[in-house]
Design an enzyme around this catalytic site. Structure first.
Site, mmCIF file in Angstrom:
data_model
loop_
_atom_site.group_PDB
_atom_site.id
_atom_site.type_symbol
_atom_site.label_atom_id
_atom_site.label_comp_id
_atom_site.label_asym_id
_atom_site.label_seq_id
_atom_site.Cartn_x
_atom_site.Cartn_y
_atom_site.Cartn_z
ATOM 1 N N GLU A 142 0.819 -1.205 0.000
ATOM 2 C CA GLU A 142 0.000 0.000 0.000
ATOM 3 C C GLU A 142 0.859 1.264 0.000
ATOM 4 O O GLU A 142 0.510 2.266 -0.643
ATOM 5 C CB GLU A 142 -0.940 0.001 1.211
ATOM 6 C CG GLU A 142 -2.047 -1.028 1.157
ATOM 7 C CD GLU A 142 -1.591 -2.429 1.558
ATOM 8 O OE1 GLU A 142 -2.385 -3.363 1.463
ATOM 9 O OE2 GLU A 142 -0.413 -2.580 1.995
ATOM 10 N N ARG A 149 8.750 -11.826 0.281
ATOM 11 C CA ARG A 149 7.806 -10.760 0.625
ATOM 12 C C ARG A 149 7.985 -10.288 2.065
ATOM 13 O O ARG A 149 7.905 -9.095 2.352
ATOM 14 C CB ARG A 149 6.381 -11.274 0.414
ATOM 15 C CG ARG A 149 5.277 -10.295 0.788
ATOM 16 C CD ARG A 149 5.097 -9.239 -0.253
ATOM 17 N NE ARG A 149 3.920 -8.405 -0.002
ATOM 18 C CZ ARG A 149 3.547 -7.406 -0.786
ATOM 19 N NH1 ARG A 149 4.246 -7.107 -1.862
ATOM 20 N NH2 ARG A 149 2.470 -6.690 -0.515
ATOM 21 N N MET A 177 14.998 -4.442 2.653
ATOM 22 C CA MET A 177 13.703 -3.839 2.336
ATOM 23 C C MET A 177 13.886 -2.625 1.438
ATOM 24 O O MET A 177 14.899 -1.939 1.484
ATOM 25 C CB MET A 177 12.993 -3.422 3.634
ATOM 26 C CG MET A 177 12.636 -4.582 4.552
ATOM 27 S SD MET A 177 11.503 -5.750 3.768
ATOM 28 C CE MET A 177 10.085 -4.697 3.478
ATOM 29 N N GLU A 212 14.133 -2.352 -1.879
ATOM 30 C CA GLU A 212 14.989 -2.400 -3.058
ATOM 31 C C GLU A 212 14.393 -3.222 -4.195
ATOM 32 O O GLU A 212 15.083 -3.527 -5.169
ATOM 33 C CB GLU A 212 16.361 -2.971 -2.694
ATOM 34 C CG GLU A 212 17.175 -2.083 -1.769
ATOM 35 C CD GLU A 212 18.613 -2.567 -1.615
ATOM 36 O OE1 GLU A 212 19.527 -1.785 -1.915
ATOM 37 O OE2 GLU A 212 18.798 -3.741 -1.215
ATOM 38 N N ASN A 269 1.121 -7.033 -7.312
ATOM 39 C CA ASN A 269 1.004 -6.121 -8.446
ATOM 40 C C ASN A 269 2.215 -6.227 -9.370
ATOM 41 O O ASN A 269 3.356 -6.102 -8.928
ATOM 42 C CB ASN A 269 0.861 -4.687 -7.930
ATOM 43 C CG ASN A 269 0.186 -3.788 -8.931
ATOM 44 O OD1 ASN A 269 0.450 -3.868 -10.123
ATOM 45 N ND2 ASN A 269 -0.691 -2.926 -8.449
ATOM 46 N N LEU A 302 2.842 -4.132 -11.864
ATOM 47 C CA LEU A 302 3.128 -2.857 -12.521
ATOM 48 C C LEU A 302 4.509 -2.315 -12.203
ATOM 49 O O LEU A 302 5.124 -1.633 -13.030
ATOM 50 C CB LEU A 302 2.066 -1.829 -12.133
ATOM 51 C CG LEU A 302 0.654 -2.154 -12.622
ATOM 52 C CD1 LEU A 302 -0.324 -1.105 -12.125
ATOM 53 C CD2 LEU A 302 0.614 -2.252 -14.135
ATOM 54 N N GLU A 303 5.022 -2.587 -11.004
ATOM 55 C CA GLU A 303 6.341 -2.082 -10.641
ATOM 56 C C GLU A 303 7.409 -2.646 -11.583
ATOM 57 O O GLU A 303 8.321 -1.929 -12.008
ATOM 58 C CB GLU A 303 6.646 -2.439 -9.189
ATOM 59 C CG GLU A 303 7.784 -1.668 -8.581
ATOM 60 C CD GLU A 303 7.881 -1.862 -7.074
ATOM 61 O OE1 GLU A 303 8.857 -1.365 -6.502
ATOM 62 O OE2 GLU A 303 6.999 -2.510 -6.479
#
Length: 676
Positions: free
Chosen positions: A73, A277, A317, A319, A343, A345-346
């Protein structure tokens, strides 16, 4: 701004039951957070904030509260926060998260420029304390963070709530429908729902979000601005074939590790970058790599892969974009196991083709579009994933073409952050964010001083000493002490010492119970005036406020800017009758205050001023607050009318006539729709 009277509203039975449940779960939730602290110490930090015991900066009052639960988020909110920072000062933006990883991601992007707090547990006490301390003008929820008690407490405090980048799967919509007795008030309360995709928009419409508040703005992640230029940071990765497995979950790393040997045989020197994750799993994945016999290095140890290294474990975290920039092919985790996917999209914004598993229900429309445009492919196993990656990496032209298709797909759909921003502007209007001036706070022993550096260069406590110069005293008519005219940097101000009235004044003329500076009379009025000024209301600018503590009590003072060439209505009527336009101006000023739901606790003819140009002003906002409803507005006006009649009875020659009241009401009604 203070709590609303409980009699104003009662929670529905379903909501009362929810409150009982959440209170029952409070201790187990805190215990769960403490246990998670074994793997991530961040869960044990600032535990009091989970119960609403936050300590925000004074400058953040009246600002934006943005809630982004965790890393995903926060990443999604980045383009929107960047757009908001162009319109809101940094000190007026507060971002809350629920996970420490979300907090770290926020800090990695903006450092200490934006205030961070942990979000409260969804109980009346925690949510109420949080809001009373932060006092936001608006709450912006990112994606799907809808908590019924937060919404209830915001409703009681007249805080509008917007849901941005709103995503809702069919399963989640069905779940909300099962709890419709609890959730029905939520859908009608949301001021704006900016949906990330068309299916989500349809689900929210079916749940009952009013159509005029629902719009399709697109996914914020399309607007991320990371560029491939950053790839030059890591030259030791620029000439290798690289598969990046981003945001992986348990079961995915082991499947990839087991199948990696086949790809490595066909493409010598290929490198797998694993990005789990959740950081609490970093060590477990490292152990799997050790057991597999593959050569690997860990990013957290500062190790760099040699030419014969098979795997880079990216156990840090913030990167993920860096790894995507270096990738040949990207795998989007959470999709080979039944998580629902993350997602893509990144990765696609970095011009990288993507592979993903069958479990993509959280982003179903997105992945369908990705397949349709040729920028990605769905696979059902780690073995097939790596075989497909091998085929793509062997065909450089194909790989480049798919990467360009991915980038073009993202570019075609950018603009969500600006569309979302336009929707949010309609909610915070007429507030002017730049007018939320900075506030400096200084604690010195038993006293705390707040001041606006734009009004006064330093928060010197000497400003609160009443001058002994003859003629400095100002009329108040309140019977609660004297206000004084004082000199300020480049102007004049009014100093007022807080005093009690009535019987309490005989026991303690100027002492009040409490120790918190934020809750003191002076700081509460300072905070309210600052927001009213940002709304463009005709009130004086707050300059400084002081609390002096002694044991469990305190004294308080406030300084506001002098409004030039003004006299109060009582003074003016003692000399001559007011023209009709003056009465209309007074009615319009009161109406502008009431339209923003501002309750003035002592509205009388001494607290209404008129300047030389005929503009009306309202002063003395001690014990005032925002208040829902409309009945009290007529009572507010009646109090003013009584004060005029009282002055007429006690002052010979007081130029008041009951006919003037009708003219004031005419100005009040002309300023807006009838409510009084």
């Amino acid at each position: 701004m203070g709590r609303r009277p409980l009699a104003l509203s009662r929670a529905a039975l379903a909501h009362r039951g929810y409150r009982v449940l959440m209170r029952t779960l409070t201790l187990p939730v805190l215990g769960w957070l403490w246990l998670r602290g074994h793997k991530d110490a961040g869960y044990r930090e600032r535990m009091g904030e989970r119960l609403g015991f936050i300590d925000p900066t004074p400058a953040s009052a009246g600002g934006l509260w943005i809630h982004a639960a965790s890393v995903g988020e926060v990443q999604a909110a980045r383009p929107l926060i960047a757009a908001l920072r162009a319109e809101w000062p940094d000190h007026a933006i507060t971002v809350s998260t629920q996970s420490p990883n979300g907090a770290r991601t926020l800090h990695n992007h903006w450092g200490d420029a934006i205030q961070h707090v942990y979000a409260p547990i969804d109980t009346p006490g925690a949510a109420g304390r949080f809001l009373d301390r932060l006092q936001p003008s608006m709450l912006v929820l990112i994606e799907r963070e809808i908590w019924p008690e937060w919404l209830w407490q915001c409703r009681e405090r007249l805080i509008p709530v917007a849901l941005v980048n709103a995503r809702l799967s069919a399963d989640s919509a069905a779940s909300y429908e099962r709890w419709r007795a609890l959730m029905r008030p939520v859908w009608s309360q949301l001021a704006v729902v900016a949906a990330a995709d068309a299916p989500s928009e349809a689900h929210y419409a079916a749940l009952g979000v009013p159509p005029e508040r629902l719009l399709h703005t697109g996914n914020l992640k399309f607007d991320q601005r990371d560029t491939p230029d950053d790839a030059s940071r890591l030259p030791w990765l620029t000439h290798r074939a690289i598969v990046v497995a981003g945001s992986t979950h348990e079961g995915e790393e082991s499947a990839l590790i087991t199948s990696w040997h086949e790809l490595a045989r066909q493409i010598p020197g290929a490198l797998l970058i694993l990005v789990p994750r959740h950081p609490e799993r970093f060590d477990a994945v490292a152990q799997q790599l050790t057991d597999s016999g593959l050569s690997f290095v860990r990013r957290s140890r500062g190790e760099t892969p040699a030419d014969n290294t098979s795997v880079l474990l990216a156990d840090t975290m913030g990167e993920l974009t860096l790894w995507y920039l270096h990738a040949s092919v990207c795998f989007i985790g959470g999709s080979l196991v039944p998580i629902g996917g993350h997602n893509a999209l990144e990765a696609m914004a970095c011009a990288k083709p993507v592979l993903f598993g069958p479990h993509t229900q959280h982003f179903q429309e997105l992945y369908q579009d990705v397949e349709a445009c040729g920028a990605g492919e769905r696979v059902d196993s780690a073995r097939l994933l790596l075989r497909t990656a091998t085929q793509w990496m062997r065909d450089k032209a194909l790989l480049q073409r798919k990467g360009q298709l991915a980038r073009d797909f993202v570019l075609r759909q950018q603009g969500s952050s600006q569309r979302s921003l336009e929707a949010l502007r309609t909610v915070w209007a007429p507030l002017q964010p730049p007018l939320l001036s900075p506030v400096f706070a200084r604690d010195a022993g038993t006293q705390t001083v707040w001041h606006d550096p734009q009004q006064m260069a330093t928060g010197d406590a000497a400003v609160f000493e009443a001058p002994s110069i003859e003629g400095s005293a100002l009329a108040t008519g309140s019977g609660r002490g004297q206000a004084h005219r004082i000199a300020l940097d480049g102007g004049e101000g009014v100093l007022r010492h807080y005093r009690r009235g009535g019987l309490m004044a005989r026991l303690s003329p100027d002492r009040y119970l409490g120790r918190s500076a934020r809750d003191s009379r002076a700081m509460a009025e300072f905070t309210l005036l600052r927001r009213l000024r940002a709304w463009g209301l005709p009130v004086p600018a707050p300059v400084a406020a002081r609390q002096q503590r002694a044991g469990w009590s305190y004294k308080a003072d406030i300084v506001v800017a002098m409004i030039p060439q003004t006299r109060n209505v009582a003074q003016r009527l003692s000399e001559a009758a007011l023209p009709g336009e003056a009465w209309k101006a007074l009615g319009a000023a009161i109406r502008s205050m009431h339209e923003r739901q501002v309750f003035h606790a002592d509205l009388n003819c001494h607290n209404l001023l008129l300047d030389a140009q005929g503009q009306a002003w309202i002063v003395d906002f001690d014990k005032c607050a925002l208040r829902p409803g409309h009945v009290w507005k007529a009572q507010n006006l009646a109090r003013l009318q009584r004060s005029l009649r009282k002055e007429q009875a006690r002052r010979p020659g007081f130029q008041w006539d009951e006919a003037h009241w009708a003219v004031l009401l005419e100005g009040y009604r002309l300023h807006g729709p009838e409510t009084a």
